[in-house]
Design a protein around this motif. Structure first.
Motif, PDB file in Angstrom:
ATOM      1  N   ASP A  67       0.837  -1.203   0.000  1.00 22.27           N
ATOM      2  CA  ASP A  67       0.000   0.000   0.000  1.00 22.27           C
ATOM      3  C   ASP A  67       0.868   1.247   0.000  1.00 22.27           C
ATOM      4  N   LEU A  68       0.937   1.895  -1.136  1.00 25.62           N
ATOM      5  CA  LEU A  68       1.743   3.098  -1.289  1.00 25.62           C
ATOM      6  C   LEU A  68       0.832   4.313  -1.412  1.00 25.62           C
ATOM      7  N   ASP A  69       1.278   5.439  -0.845  1.00 26.46           N
ATOM      8  CA  ASP A  69       0.484   6.665  -0.932  1.00 26.46           C
ATOM      9  C   ASP A  69       1.401   7.873  -0.878  1.00 26.46           C
ATOM     10  N   GLU A  70       0.809   9.056  -0.732  1.00 28.90           N
ATOM     11  CA  GLU A  70       1.595  10.288  -0.806  1.00 28.90           C
ATOM     12  C   GLU A  70       2.477  10.515   0.419  1.00 28.90           C
ATOM     13  N   ASN A  71       2.369   9.649   1.425  1.00 30.04           N
ATOM     14  CA  ASN A  71       3.283   9.707   2.570  1.00 30.04           C
ATOM     15  C   ASN A  71       4.383   8.646   2.474  1.00 30.04           C
ATOM     16  N   THR A  72       4.469   7.980   1.336  1.00 34.30           N
ATOM     17  CA  THR A  72       5.441   6.893   1.173  1.00 34.30           C
ATOM     18  C   THR A  72       6.742   7.405   0.557  1.00 34.30           C
ATOM     19  N   ILE A  73       7.854   6.993   1.164  1.00 41.92           N
ATOM     20  CA  ILE A  73       9.180   7.246   0.594  1.00 41.92           C
ATOM     21  C   ILE A  73       9.875   5.897   0.455  1.00 41.92           C
ATOM     22  N   VAL A  74      10.440   5.642  -0.707  1.00 41.67           N
ATOM     23  CA  VAL A  74      11.150   4.390  -0.940  1.00 41.67           C
ATOM     24  C   VAL A  74      12.629   4.699  -1.135  1.00 41.67           C
ATOM     25  N   ILE A  75      13.472   3.957  -0.410  1.00 41.90           N
ATOM     26  CA  ILE A  75      14.920   4.138  -0.487  1.00 41.90           C
ATOM     27  C   ILE A  75      15.538   2.802  -0.873  1.00 41.90           C
ATOM     28  N   ALA A  76      16.362   2.787  -1.905  1.00 38.65           N
ATOM     29  CA  ALA A  76      16.912   1.510  -2.377  1.00 38.65           C
ATOM     30  C   ALA A  76      18.398   1.651  -2.688  1.00 38.65           C
ATOM     31  N   HIS A  77      19.059   0.491  -2.720  1.00 36.49           N
ATOM     32  CA  HIS A  77      20.511   0.453  -2.954  1.00 36.49           C
ATOM     33  C   HIS A  77      20.835  -0.565  -4.044  1.00 36.49           C
ATOM     34  N   GLY A  78      21.745  -0.184  -4.949  1.00 34.57           N
ATOM     35  CA  GLY A  78      22.263  -1.126  -5.939  1.00 34.57           C
ATOM     36  C   GLY A  78      21.169  -1.767  -6.780  1.00 34.57           C
ATOM     37  N   LEU A  79      21.192  -3.092  -6.843  1.00 38.67           N
ATOM     38  CA  LEU A  79      20.193  -3.831  -7.633  1.00 38.67           C
ATOM     39  C   LEU A  79      18.781  -3.608  -7.091  1.00 38.67           C
ATOM     40  N   GLY A  80      18.679  -3.251  -5.822  1.00 36.83           N
ATOM     41  CA  GLY A  80      17.372  -2.929  -5.249  1.00 36.83           C
ATOM     42  C   GLY A  80      16.722  -1.726  -5.917  1.00 36.83           C
ATOM     43  N   CYS A  81      17.522  -0.819  -6.478  1.00 37.96           N
ATOM     44  CA  CYS A  81      16.964   0.354  -7.159  1.00 37.96           C
ATOM     45  C   CYS A  81      16.189  -0.060  -8.407  1.00 37.96           C
ATOM     46  N   LEU A  82      16.841  -0.822  -9.257  1.00 38.38           N
ATOM     47  CA  LEU A  82      16.216  -1.305 -10.490  1.00 38.38           C
ATOM     48  C   LEU A  82      14.964  -2.130 -10.181  1.00 38.38           C
ATOM     49  N   THR A  83      15.077  -3.023  -9.210  1.00 37.71           N
ATOM     50  CA  THR A  83      13.962  -3.875  -8.807  1.00 37.71           C
ATOM     51  C   THR A  83      12.791  -3.032  -8.331  1.00 37.71           C
ATOM     52  N   THR A  84      13.081  -2.042  -7.499  1.00 35.09           N
ATOM     53  CA  THR A  84      12.046  -1.176  -6.940  1.00 35.09           C
ATOM     54  C   THR A  84      11.411  -0.304  -8.011  1.00 35.09           C
ATOM     55  N   LEU A  85      12.215   0.227  -8.919  1.00 33.48           N
ATOM     56  CA  LEU A  85      11.668   1.085  -9.970  1.00 33.48           C
ATOM     57  C   LEU A  85      10.728   0.312 -10.892  1.00 33.48           C
ATOM     58  N   HIS A  86      11.073  -0.930 -11.210  1.00 29.23           N
ATOM     59  CA  HIS A  86      10.162  -1.769 -12.003  1.00 29.23           C
ATOM     60  C   HIS A  86       8.847  -1.961 -11.255  1.00 29.23           C
ATOM     61  N   TYR A  87       8.957  -2.304  -9.973  1.00 30.27           N
ATOM     62  CA  TYR A  87       7.751  -2.521  -9.154  1.00 30.27           C
ATOM     63  C   TYR A  87       6.904  -1.247  -9.086  1.00 30.27           C
ATOM     64  N   LEU A  88       7.552  -0.111  -8.831  1.00 24.96           N
ATOM     65  CA  LEU A  88       6.819   1.150  -8.744  1.00 24.96           C
ATOM     66  C   LEU A  88       6.146   1.489 -10.066  1.00 24.96           C
ATOM     67  N   THR A  97      -1.441   6.091  -8.304  1.00 22.56           N
ATOM     68  CA  THR A  97      -1.172   6.623  -6.973  1.00 22.56           C
ATOM     69  C   THR A  97       0.222   7.221  -6.931  1.00 22.56           C
ATOM     70  N   ARG A  98       0.328   8.437  -6.420  1.00 24.69           N
ATOM     71  CA  ARG A  98       1.632   9.059  -6.246  1.00 24.69           C
ATOM     72  C   ARG A  98       2.263   8.617  -4.932  1.00 24.69           C
ATOM     73  N   ILE A  99       3.593   8.585  -4.913  1.00 24.87           N
ATOM     74  CA  ILE A  99       4.299   8.472  -3.649  1.00 24.87           C
ATOM     75  C   ILE A  99       5.024   9.805  -3.419  1.00 24.87           C
TER      76      ILE A  99
END
Length: 197
Positions: A67-88, A97-99
């Motif tokens: 559950d992501l919303d306008e109060n959500t901040i995502v912080i990622a490192h290395g391969l986690g960045c690419l993985t997270t950006l695909h998911y987002l 929905t904006r984060i």
């Protein structure tokens, strides 16, 4: 212990990368700093990090930050960045929905000459810069001047793709504990204004 989420606080998810765990590098330090500041902080567990599986990692994100919303901040490192950006990217397209913000440390979107075993994983990621910029209006990229895994031009390529504010940290290696980064004061410096905005 996670701080209970209240409407005034932010939800911050911390996503580790290849061959790491939520208890490595600067992730525990950042989690503590966020909780001390009164925010909900969760370090995401990405199993089999030594041999990551793209589909499994997407499922881990879906299970742990559904559950992501306008109060959500995502912080990622290395391969986690690419993985997270695909998911987002997929999440934004489905939910419109904006984060609040994304912060990416040693991020990349291209194959890495130093880690050819990750090429197939990296090529699975699908990202639309327009979608990401629309639904993640604040974006920060931390890059290192001597990253042995993600060369600065590769990190800058991702930063430009997501329209991030790019901050270079001199001689930071890959921002790992081995490089002396069990804390990243520069990360906290750029994060604090976002938390209070």
């Amino acid at each position: 212990m996670n701080t209970p989420h209240t409407p005034e606080s932010q939800k911050i998810y911390i996503v580790h990368g290849h061959d790491a765990s939520p208890n490595d590098h600067w992730f525990p330090w950042l989690g503590r700093k966020l909780q001390e500041a009164g925010h909900y902080s969760r370090r995401i567990v990405m199993a089999n990090a030594a041999q990551p599986d793209f589909d499994h990692w997407q499922k881990f994100l879906a299970l742990q930050m559904p559950d992501l919303d306008e109060n959500t901040i995502v912080i990622a490192h290395g391969l986690g960045c690419l993985t997270t950006l695909h998911y987002l990217n997929q999440y934004f397209e489905q939910h419109s929905t904006r984060i609040k913000a994304g912060v990416f440390v040693s991020g990349f979107k291209s194959s890495l000459p130093t880690q050819p075993e990750l090429t197939a994983f990296i090529q699975r990621a699908k990202m639309d810069s327009g979608v990401l910029q629309t639904y993640m209006p604040i974006c920060i990229s931390l890059i290192s001047s001597n990253d042995p895994i993600v060369p600065p031009p590769v990190a800058i390529q991702l930063g430009n793709f997501i329209n991030a504010q790019i901050y270079e940290v001199k001689e930071a290696g890959h921002f790992t504990a081995k490089d002396g980064f069990s804390e990243i004061p520069q990360l906290w410096h750029v994060l604090k204004p976002i938390l209070t905005a």
